[in-house]
Write a protein that holds these residues in place. Structure first.
Motif, PDB file in Angstrom:
ATOM      1  N   GLU A  78       0.836  -1.205   0.000  1.00 12.93           N
ATOM      2  CA  GLU A  78       0.000   0.000   0.000  1.00 12.93           C
ATOM      3  C   GLU A  78       0.872   1.257   0.000  1.00 12.93           C
ATOM      4  O   GLU A  78       0.597   2.221  -0.723  1.00 12.93           O
ATOM      5  CB  GLU A  78      -0.917  -0.013   1.218  1.00 12.93           C
ATOM      6  N   ALA A 107       2.550   1.720  -3.402  1.00 14.96           N
ATOM      7  CA  ALA A 107       1.571   2.254  -4.349  1.00 14.96           C
ATOM      8  C   ALA A 107       1.363   3.755  -4.141  1.00 14.96           C
ATOM      9  O   ALA A 107       1.262   4.522  -5.112  1.00 14.96           O
ATOM     10  CB  ALA A 107       0.245   1.505  -4.216  1.00 14.96           C
ATOM     11  N   ALA A 108       1.317   4.193  -2.890  1.00  9.36           N
ATOM     12  CA  ALA A 108       1.169   5.619  -2.597  1.00  9.36           C
ATOM     13  C   ALA A 108       2.388   6.393  -3.078  1.00  9.36           C
ATOM     14  O   ALA A 108       2.265   7.471  -3.674  1.00  9.36           O
ATOM     15  CB  ALA A 108       0.955   5.830  -1.097  1.00  9.36           C
ATOM     16  N   ARG A 109       3.571   5.840  -2.854  1.00  6.43           N
ATOM     17  CA  ARG A 109       4.800   6.499  -3.315  1.00  6.43           C
ATOM     18  C   ARG A 109       4.791   6.603  -4.831  1.00  6.43           C
ATOM     19  O   ARG A 109       5.156   7.627  -5.413  1.00  6.43           O
ATOM     20  CB  ARG A 109       6.027   5.722  -2.828  1.00  6.43           C
ATOM     21  N   GLN A 110       4.379   5.524  -5.492  1.00 13.71           N
ATOM     22  CA  GLN A 110       4.308   5.512  -6.950  1.00 13.71           C
ATOM     23  C   GLN A 110       3.354   6.596  -7.450  1.00 13.71           C
ATOM     24  O   GLN A 110       3.654   7.288  -8.432  1.00 13.71           O
ATOM     25  CB  GLN A 110       3.846   4.148  -7.431  1.00 13.71           C
ATOM     26  N   ALA A 111       2.231   6.776  -6.794  1.00 12.11           N
ATOM     27  CA  ALA A 111       1.265   7.795  -7.207  1.00 12.11           C
ATOM     28  C   ALA A 111       1.880   9.194  -7.130  1.00 12.11           C
ATOM     29  O   ALA A 111       1.643  10.027  -8.011  1.00 12.11           O
ATOM     30  CB  ALA A 111       0.010   7.705  -6.342  1.00 12.11           C
ATOM     31  N   TYR A 112       2.691   9.445  -6.107  1.00 13.69           N
ATOM     32  CA  TYR A 112       3.353  10.746  -6.003  1.00 13.69           C
ATOM     33  C   TYR A 112       4.443  10.911  -7.051  1.00 13.69           C
ATOM     34  O   TYR A 112       4.615  11.991  -7.619  1.00 13.69           O
ATOM     35  CB  TYR A 112       3.896  10.984  -4.590  1.00 13.69           C
ATOM     36  N   ASP A 121       4.370   9.561  -9.954  1.00 15.77           N
ATOM     37  CA  ASP A 121       3.630   9.818 -11.189  1.00 15.77           C
ATOM     38  C   ASP A 121       3.199  11.282 -11.278  1.00 15.77           C
ATOM     39  O   ASP A 121       3.233  11.880 -12.353  1.00 15.77           O
ATOM     40  CB  ASP A 121       2.408   8.898 -11.288  1.00 15.77           C
ATOM     41  N   GLN A 122       2.839  11.884 -10.147  1.00 15.36           N
ATOM     42  CA  GLN A 122       2.482  13.305 -10.145  1.00 15.36           C
ATOM     43  C   GLN A 122       3.697  14.191 -10.419  1.00 15.36           C
ATOM     44  O   GLN A 122       3.573  15.246 -11.036  1.00 15.36           O
ATOM     45  CB  GLN A 122       1.878  13.702  -8.802  1.00 15.36           C
ATOM     46  N   ARG A 174      10.199   4.721 -14.979  1.00 15.09           N
ATOM     47  CA  ARG A 174       8.766   4.985 -15.189  1.00 15.09           C
ATOM     48  C   ARG A 174       8.554   6.436 -15.616  1.00 15.09           C
ATOM     49  O   ARG A 174       7.776   6.719 -16.529  1.00 15.09           O
ATOM     50  CB  ARG A 174       8.031   4.673 -13.890  1.00 15.09           C
ATOM     51  N   GLU A 175       9.259   7.359 -14.961  1.00 14.83           N
ATOM     52  CA  GLU A 175       9.160   8.782 -15.338  1.00 14.83           C
ATOM     53  C   GLU A 175       9.655   9.007 -16.771  1.00 14.83           C
ATOM     54  O   GLU A 175       9.036   9.762 -17.520  1.00 14.83           O
ATOM     55  CB  GLU A 175       9.994   9.649 -14.394  1.00 14.83           C
TER      56      GLU A 175
END
Length: 95
Positions: free
Chosen positions: A25, A28-33, A35-36, A88-89
Motif C-alpha cells: 500500500e 503504491a502511494a509512493r508511486q502515485a506521487y 507519477d504526479q 517509469r518517469e
C-alpha cells in the motif's frame, strides 16, 4: 511499531502477510506521487535527480538505523525502487 510475540509459525506468517500488504500500500502511494512529479518536470534530463536520490538514501538509512533495521538492505531496496520509478518517469517525459 510494536512487535507482538508470536506463539506459532502460522502467527509469524500472518504478521508478515499483514506487513507485506501495508508495504505494498505504501509503495503504491509512493508511486502515485512519483507519477504526479512527472507533471512538474519538463525533460528526461530532470528524471534522475542524483542529488535528490542521495538525499533520500541518507534519510532512509537514518530511519533504518533508528528502527534497528539493516540499513544496507534498506538502501538496496530503495535504490532499486528509485531506479524503477526513474525509468517509469522517463517513459512519460520528452527528450
Amino acid at each position: 511499531m510494536t512487535h507482538q510475540k508470536c506463539n506459532s509459525l502460522a502467527e509469524v506468517r500472518q504478521q508478515i502477510d499483514q506487513i507485506d500488504r501495508a508495504l505494498i500500500e505504501l509503495v503504491a502511494a509512493r508511486q502515485a506521487y512519483v507519477d504526479q512529479a512527472v507533471a512538474f518536470k519538463s525533460s528526461r534530463a530532470e528524471a534522475p535527480a542524483p542529488q535528490r536520490v542521495e538525499q533520500v538514501i541518507a534519510q532512509v538509512r537514518q530511519h533504518a538505523e533508528a528502527f534497528s533495521a539493516d540499513a544496507d538492505l534498506v538502501e538496496k531496496l530503495y535504490r532499486q525502487m528509485i531506479q524503477h520509478f526513474i525509468e517509469r518517469e522517463l517513459e512519460h517525459l520528452p527528450d
